[in-house]
Scaffold this motif. Sequence first.
Motif, PDB file in Angstrom:
ATOM      1  N   PRO A 197       0.820  -1.215   0.000  1.00 16.60           N
ATOM      2  CA  PRO A 197       0.000   0.000   0.000  1.00 16.60           C
ATOM      3  C   PRO A 197       0.853   1.264   0.000  1.00 16.60           C
ATOM      4  O   PRO A 197       1.864   1.346   0.706  1.00 16.60           O
ATOM      5  CB  PRO A 197      -0.824  -0.129   1.291  1.00 16.60           C
ATOM      6  N   LEU A 198       0.447   2.253  -0.785  1.00 16.95           N
ATOM      7  CA  LEU A 198       1.193   3.507  -0.849  1.00 16.95           C
ATOM      8  C   LEU A 198       1.211   4.221   0.492  1.00 16.95           C
ATOM      9  O   LEU A 198       2.148   4.980   0.783  1.00 16.95           O
ATOM     10  CB  LEU A 198       0.594   4.421  -1.925  1.00 16.95           C
ATOM     11  N   ASP A 199       0.209   4.009   1.301  1.00 15.51           N
ATOM     12  CA  ASP A 199       0.180   4.620   2.641  1.00 15.51           C
ATOM     13  C   ASP A 199       1.393   4.218   3.471  1.00 15.51           C
ATOM     14  O   ASP A 199       1.821   4.964   4.348  1.00 15.51           O
ATOM     15  CB  ASP A 199      -1.102   4.215   3.390  1.00 15.51           C
ATOM     16  N   LYS A 200       1.925   3.025   3.210  1.00 13.74           N
ATOM     17  CA  LYS A 200       3.068   2.527   3.979  1.00 13.74           C
ATOM     18  C   LYS A 200       4.402   3.017   3.405  1.00 13.74           C
ATOM     19  O   LYS A 200       5.456   2.827   4.031  1.00 13.74           O
ATOM     20  CB  LYS A 200       3.066   0.990   3.980  1.00 13.74           C
ATOM     21  N   ILE A 201       4.370   3.625   2.218  1.00  9.41           N
ATOM     22  CA  ILE A 201       5.598   4.011   1.524  1.00  9.41           C
ATOM     23  C   ILE A 201       5.790   5.526   1.476  1.00  9.41           C
ATOM     24  O   ILE A 201       6.891   6.027   1.731  1.00  9.41           O
ATOM     25  CB  ILE A 201       5.591   3.440   0.093  1.00  9.41           C
ATOM     26  N   ALA A 202       4.721   6.240   1.146  1.00  6.78           N
ATOM     27  CA  ALA A 202       4.813   7.689   0.998  1.00  6.78           C
ATOM     28  C   ALA A 202       5.256   8.353   2.303  1.00  6.78           C
ATOM     29  O   ALA A 202       4.834   7.962   3.401  1.00  6.78           O
ATOM     30  CB  ALA A 202       3.460   8.248   0.562  1.00  6.78           C
ATOM     31  N   ASN A 203       6.134   9.351   2.157  1.00  6.37           N
ATOM     32  CA  ASN A 203       6.612  10.156   3.286  1.00  6.37           C
ATOM     33  C   ASN A 203       7.459   9.375   4.287  1.00  6.37           C
ATOM     34  O   ASN A 203       7.548   9.740   5.461  1.00  6.37           O
ATOM     35  CB  ASN A 203       5.443  10.839   4.005  1.00  6.37           C
ATOM     36  N   HIS A 204       8.066   8.307   3.831  1.00  5.80           N
ATOM     37  CA  HIS A 204       9.020   7.562   4.662  1.00  5.80           C
ATOM     38  C   HIS A 204      10.332   7.474   3.894  1.00  5.80           C
ATOM     39  O   HIS A 204      10.356   7.559   2.666  1.00  5.80           O
ATOM     40  CB  HIS A 204       8.494   6.162   4.993  1.00  5.80           C
ATOM     41  N   GLU A 205      11.431   7.295   4.615  1.00  2.00           N
ATOM     42  CA  GLU A 205      12.741   7.241   3.975  1.00  2.00           C
ATOM     43  C   GLU A 205      13.582   6.140   4.602  1.00  2.00           C
ATOM     44  O   GLU A 205      13.691   6.053   5.822  1.00  2.00           O
ATOM     45  CB  GLU A 205      13.459   8.587   4.135  1.00  2.00           C
ATOM     46  N   LYS A 206      14.153   5.297   3.741  1.00  2.00           N
ATOM     47  CA  LYS A 206      14.973   4.182   4.212  1.00  2.00           C
ATOM     48  C   LYS A 206      16.438   4.595   4.232  1.00  2.00           C
ATOM     49  O   LYS A 206      17.038   4.859   3.185  1.00  2.00           O
ATOM     50  CB  LYS A 206      14.780   2.965   3.303  1.00  2.00           C
ATOM     51  N   LYS A 207      17.011   4.633   5.409  1.00  2.00           N
ATOM     52  CA  LYS A 207      18.427   4.983   5.537  1.00  2.00           C
ATOM     53  C   LYS A 207      19.246   3.724   5.790  1.00  2.00           C
ATOM     54  O   LYS A 207      18.724   2.643   6.023  1.00  2.00           O
ATOM     55  CB  LYS A 207      18.625   5.997   6.662  1.00  2.00           C
ATOM     56  N   MET A 208      20.543   3.890   5.741  1.00  2.00           N
ATOM     57  CA  MET A 208      21.454   2.763   5.960  1.00  2.00           C
ATOM     58  C   MET A 208      21.330   2.254   7.399  1.00  2.00           C
ATOM     59  O   MET A 208      21.421   3.030   8.346  1.00  2.00           O
ATOM     60  CB  MET A 208      22.893   3.219   5.728  1.00  2.00           C
ATOM     61  N   PRO A 209      21.124   0.960   7.595  1.00  2.00           N
ATOM     62  CA  PRO A 209      21.103   0.408   8.962  1.00  2.00           C
ATOM     63  C   PRO A 209      22.477   0.576   9.612  1.00  2.00           C
ATOM     64  O   PRO A 209      23.512   0.530   8.937  1.00  2.00           O
ATOM     65  CB  PRO A 209      20.789  -1.079   8.732  1.00  2.00           C
ATOM     66  N   LYS A 210      22.498   0.767  10.913  1.00  2.00           N
ATOM     67  CA  LYS A 210      23.768   0.956  11.614  1.00  2.00           C
ATOM     68  C   LYS A 210      24.685  -0.246  11.461  1.00  2.00           C
ATOM     69  O   LYS A 210      25.904  -0.100  11.398  1.00  2.00           O
ATOM     70  CB  LYS A 210      23.508   1.236  13.092  1.00  2.00           C
ATOM     71  N   ASN A 211      24.086  -1.447  11.380  1.00  2.00           N
ATOM     72  CA  ASN A 211      24.925  -2.639  11.283  1.00  2.00           C
ATOM     73  C   ASN A 211      25.519  -2.831   9.884  1.00  2.00           C
ATOM     74  O   ASN A 211      26.237  -3.782   9.637  1.00  2.00           O
ATOM     75  CB  ASN A 211      24.142  -3.889  11.694  1.00  2.00           C
ATOM     76  N   PHE A 212      25.221  -1.908   8.962  1.00  2.00           N
ATOM     77  CA  PHE A 212      25.831  -1.931   7.638  1.00  2.00           C
ATOM     78  C   PHE A 212      27.121  -1.113   7.603  1.00  2.00           C
ATOM     79  O   PHE A 212      27.871  -1.177   6.638  1.00  2.00           O
ATOM     80  CB  PHE A 212      24.869  -1.396   6.578  1.00  2.00           C
ATOM     81  N   MET A 213      27.357  -0.318   8.648  1.00  2.00           N
ATOM     82  CA  MET A 213      28.540   0.530   8.709  1.00  2.00           C
ATOM     83  C   MET A 213      29.482   0.036   9.806  1.00  2.00           C
ATOM     84  O   MET A 213      29.038  -0.352  10.889  1.00  2.00           O
ATOM     85  CB  MET A 213      28.141   1.987   8.989  1.00  2.00           C
ATOM     86  N   THR A 214      30.776   0.036   9.513  1.00  2.00           N
ATOM     87  CA  THR A 214      31.752  -0.389  10.516  1.00  2.00           C
ATOM     88  C   THR A 214      31.728   0.559  11.707  1.00  2.00           C
ATOM     89  O   THR A 214      31.259   1.701  11.607  1.00  2.00           O
ATOM     90  CB  THR A 214      33.168  -0.418   9.906  1.00  2.00           C
TER      91      THR A 214
END
Length: 419
Positions: A349-366
Amino acid sequence: MAAGKILYAQSGGVSAVINATAAGVIETARDKGMVVYAARNGILGALREDLIDTTKEAKASIAALRHTPGGAFGSCRYKLKSLDENRAEYERLIEVFRAHDIRTFLYNGGNDSADTANKVSKIGHALGYDVNCIGVPKTIDNDLVVTDTCPGFGSVAKYTALSVREASLDVASMADTSTKVFVIEVMGRHAGWIAAAAGLAGSKAGDPPHVILFPENVFDPEAFLARVQTTVDKVGYCTVVASEGVKDAQGRFLAESGARDAFGHAQLGGVAPVLVALVREKLGFKCHWALPDYLQRSARHIASRTDVDQAYAVGKKAVEYAAEGLNAVMPVIVRVSDEPYKWTIEAAPLDKIANHEKKMPKNFMTKDGFGITAAARRYLAPLIQGELPPPFGEDGLPVYVSLRNTAVPKKLKKFKAAS
C-alpha cells in the motif's frame, strides 16, 4: 480487466533503467489489449494535457527502451501541493483523465511520487471520478521503504564500485611521485546507499575505498584526517568516497549551495573539493577529486542485469495490477534469499511508503564509520550482478532509441501549472 486507458509518467531524476520499466509497462499493456498514453515531461504533461500516444511506436522501438538510458518521455521535478493549497491542479488532473478516458495512472518515481499517486487515488474519488493510481518504484538513492531495493540503484551501485576500483588503480600507480589522495563524490542526500556500494570495490584489508563518508554519520574532520594520514602511511595512497549529503556537527551540509529544487531539497554538489582543500591544508598531500554527477545515473553501458530485470518486472507488474483493478499500491521487490539471490514482487500500500525514507542500517557501517560490514556486502553484492550491455554500432558507440512521441490531440483549454 480495468476499463479505460493507462497514463504512465516518469518523475524526478531519471536512471539508467527507468526506460526498462517503461518497456515493461507498454509491452505488457499491448499483450493485454490495453492502451498506454505517456505524459510528456512527467506530471507537468498530465497537467498541460500534453500526452503521448505510445501505440504509434514500433514494437522494436519499445523493446529498445530496455537498453536506452534517460527518460524516453521526459521527466520533471514538480511536486503537487496539498488539495487545500492548490485544489485547481487536482481538479485539472481529473479533468484530463476524464477527457481521455484514463482510468489508471502509473507514476514512476521515488518517495514524492508515491505520495502524489496516493493523494490522486483518494482525490479522484472525492471529485467523482474513480482512477486507480499505482506508484512504480524508481530511485537511484535506494531510499524507498518496504521494497528491498529500488530499480535504478543496482546500476548506480555497479558503476560506483567499478569507478572506484579502476580510478584507485590509476592513483596507486602514481602515488610515489604524484597524487596521494583521491576523493570521489557520489549522490545521496540523506541516505548513504550509493556511498556504501563503493565499498564493494575492495575485498580485503587495504583495498580501496579506504574511507567512506556516509550522510548518516556526523563528519568529524579530526578523525577523517587521522584516517587519511594513517592510510597513506600504510598503503601509499588513500581513496575517499564521500556522499554529497555529509553534514557537520551543526547539521549543515558541507556541500550546500543555498539553492533548493522544486521538491524543497537542498541543491548539493561540491563536498569533494571541500574535503580536498581540508586535506591539502592540514596534511599537505597532492589530491585529485571527481564528481560523476549525472554519469552515475546514466551509465547504461555498465548497468546491472539484476537491476534491468527488476526495473522491467515492476513495470510489467504495475500493468497486471491495473488489469486487476488494484488502487493505491506499489509493486515492491521482496528478497527471498541472499545466496542464491532470489526475489519476487508483491503489492504494498502507498500509505506505507509515501513520506518515509529508508536509511542505511547501523549494522551496515563499521564501528569507526568509515567502511561497510559483511552484512552490507550480503545485501549489496547481488544487486550489481550480471551485465546486459546495449548493442554497439559501427561507430563504436551504443545504439540507443529515440521515440516518435506522437502527441494525443488535445480536448481541453490550456492550463498553466503553479510555479
